[in-house]
Design a protein around this motif. Structure first.
Motif, mmCIF file in Angstrom:
data_model
loop_
_atom_site.group_PDB
_atom_site.id
_atom_site.type_symbol
_atom_site.label_atom_id
_atom_site.label_comp_id
_atom_site.label_asym_id
_atom_site.label_seq_id
_atom_site.Cartn_x
_atom_site.Cartn_y
_atom_site.Cartn_z
ATOM 1 N N MET A 1 1.212 -1.463 -0.186
ATOM 2 C CA MET A 1 -0.369 -0.189 -0.010
ATOM 3 C C MET A 1 0.952 0.804 0.192
ATOM 4 O O MET A 1 1.593 1.547 0.544
ATOM 5 N N LEU A 2 0.616 2.106 -0.717
ATOM 6 C CA LEU A 2 1.277 3.398 -0.619
ATOM 7 C C LEU A 2 0.674 4.433 0.108
ATOM 8 O O LEU A 2 -0.690 4.811 0.090
ATOM 9 N N LEU A 3 1.229 4.734 1.071
ATOM 10 C CA LEU A 3 1.225 6.068 2.203
ATOM 11 C C LEU A 3 2.351 7.390 2.367
ATOM 12 O O LEU A 3 2.837 7.397 1.270
ATOM 13 N N ASP A 4 1.368 8.003 2.312
ATOM 14 C CA ASP A 4 1.871 9.590 2.384
ATOM 15 C C ASP A 4 2.652 9.667 3.923
ATOM 16 O O ASP A 4 2.339 8.278 4.551
ATOM 17 N N ASN A 5 3.164 10.923 3.570
ATOM 18 C CA ASN A 5 3.762 10.844 4.767
ATOM 19 C C ASN A 5 3.152 11.193 5.883
ATOM 20 O O ASN A 5 2.731 11.608 7.412
ATOM 21 N N HIS A 6 1.794 11.417 6.248
ATOM 22 C CA HIS A 6 0.184 12.032 6.803
ATOM 23 C C HIS A 6 0.279 9.962 7.597
ATOM 24 O O HIS A 6 -1.709 9.854 8.305
ATOM 25 N N GLY A 7 0.786 9.364 6.909
ATOM 26 C CA GLY A 7 -0.187 7.648 7.196
ATOM 27 C C GLY A 7 -1.478 7.714 5.869
ATOM 28 O O GLY A 7 -2.276 6.187 6.470
ATOM 29 N N VAL A 54 3.178 1.990 -13.657
ATOM 30 C CA VAL A 54 3.671 1.848 -12.987
ATOM 31 C C VAL A 54 3.450 2.125 -11.560
ATOM 32 O O VAL A 54 3.915 1.587 -10.508
ATOM 33 N N MET A 55 1.621 2.892 -11.481
ATOM 34 C CA MET A 55 1.236 4.023 -10.051
ATOM 35 C C MET A 55 0.449 2.588 -9.956
ATOM 36 O O MET A 55 0.158 2.073 -8.147
ATOM 37 N N ILE A 60 -2.074 1.787 -6.361
ATOM 38 C CA ILE A 60 -2.823 2.770 -6.659
ATOM 39 C C ILE A 60 -4.132 0.874 -7.514
ATOM 40 O O ILE A 60 -3.596 0.536 -8.706
ATOM 41 N N ASN A 61 -5.414 1.650 -6.773
ATOM 42 C CA ASN A 61 -6.361 0.674 -8.274
ATOM 43 C C ASN A 61 -7.484 1.317 -8.307
ATOM 44 O O ASN A 61 -8.461 0.461 -9.200
#
Length: 329
Positions: A1-7, A54-55, A60-61
């Protein structure tokens, strides 16, 4: 899973395939249009498909095709068909103004598109022309009928604008009585390419709700799906539903799961930022997929907390505001 810096998990890509549009909605772009991107400035379909692949390998789904107006770009169904065949895709959706869409509805159904967002700010043909400067109301309504006929979920996107279409709020709610559509009322946003003075918060999400409740006092709140940008409601006895999107108030930033790619390949981790990475330029410089993934991960690790912070940072840089057509809806 792709997470940002805020979770926050990121699983939703909004891919703008063109900045061009066959309408001239005043809240989206200046009347004379924009300085359209040249073909060389646009991402090619091959570059878009590679980006999606790539994403999707990073989590990304869900992918939404936007514009401009997607059907203005030639052979858009070829791209959508190719994306629909990518491994790991759970949902492919589309946002369109409906002017050119009707002949493609059967093909959209065939490739697995289950939901379409249809931009429609009024049910009055004269007001439609005043807002869009084009006599295409009948074409849009025909597209809506075709979508419903083919069993595709229709979400109507209505931008609420003071002095322009607030009288359409109740008729649009009434539309849900007999039709299984979801009408989503959206706060106006400051992305018109400096084409007119932004009206600000004259009609925010609270005022829109109060207008509806004044006529439908038995309106009922329904559960909001995970990552929903709208507050959702229904009226007893209605086949459809409504939603209110606080697009300017930005009440949903804490659960935002989406990123955007503009027609020229700029990654936006927030609607209100000014772009954080140019994927097209990376590709054309010879970057392999590993380098692309690294750039995307770095961008996700520096994502602003919310739209207010992203806008503040963007406003510190010189230059005029973007148009919604060039951002990607």
């Amino acid at each position: 899973m792709l997470l940002d810096n805020h979770g926050r998990p990121i699983n939703y890509l909004r891919l703008a395939v063109t900045d061009r549009c066959n309408l001239r909605c005043f809240y989206c772009m200046p009347e004379h249009g924009l300085d359209w991107l040249s073909r060389a400035e646009l991402m090619s379909y091959e570059e878009m498909l590679r980006t999606c692949r790539v994403m999707m390998g990073m989590g990304i789904n869900k992918i939404r095709i936007t514009g401009g107006e997607p059907f203005v770009r030639k052979d858009i169904m070829k791209l959508m068909t190719a994306i629909s065949n990518l491994q790991g895709l759970n949902e492919l959706t589309l946002t369109t103004n409906g002017v050119l869409t009707a002949p493609y509805v059967a093909d959209l159904k065939k490739i697995g598109v289950r939901s379409v967002n249809l931009s429609l700010d009024t049910l009055d043909a004269a007001r439609f022309f005043a807002i869009t400067l084009r006599d295409e109301f009948a074409s849009v309504m025909h597209t809506m009928q075709e979508l419903l006929k083919h069993g595709i979920e229709v979400k109507i996107n209505t931008v609420v604008m003071a002095g322009k279409n607030t009288q359409d709020i109740i008729p649009l709610v009434n539309l849900t009585k007999e039709l299984p559509v979801s009408v989503r009322f959206i706060e106006e946003m400051p992305f018109n390419g400096d084409g007119h003075a932004y009206s600000g918060m004259t009609w925010d999400y609270v005022k829109i709700f109060e207008e509806i409740r004044s006529v439908f006092p038995d309106i009922q709140k329904t559960p909001d799906p995970t990552y929903s940008t709208s507050y959702n409601y229904n009226m007893p006895g209605h086949k459809g539903s409504i939603g209110i999107i606080a697009a300017y108030s930005r009440t949903f930033c804490g659960t935002c799961n989406r990123i955007r790619i503009t027609p020229q390949g700029t990654l936006k981790t927030c609607l209100y930022d000014d772009g954080v990475l140019n994927i097209k330029d990376l590709m054309r410089s010879g970057a392999d997929d590993t380098v692309l993934q690294g750039g995307l991960l770095k961008a996700m690790s520096n994502r602003e907390k919310d739209g207010w912070m992203a806008e503040l940072k963007s406003m510190q840089k010189p230059g005029k505001r973007e148009s919604m057509a060039s951002i990607g809806g």
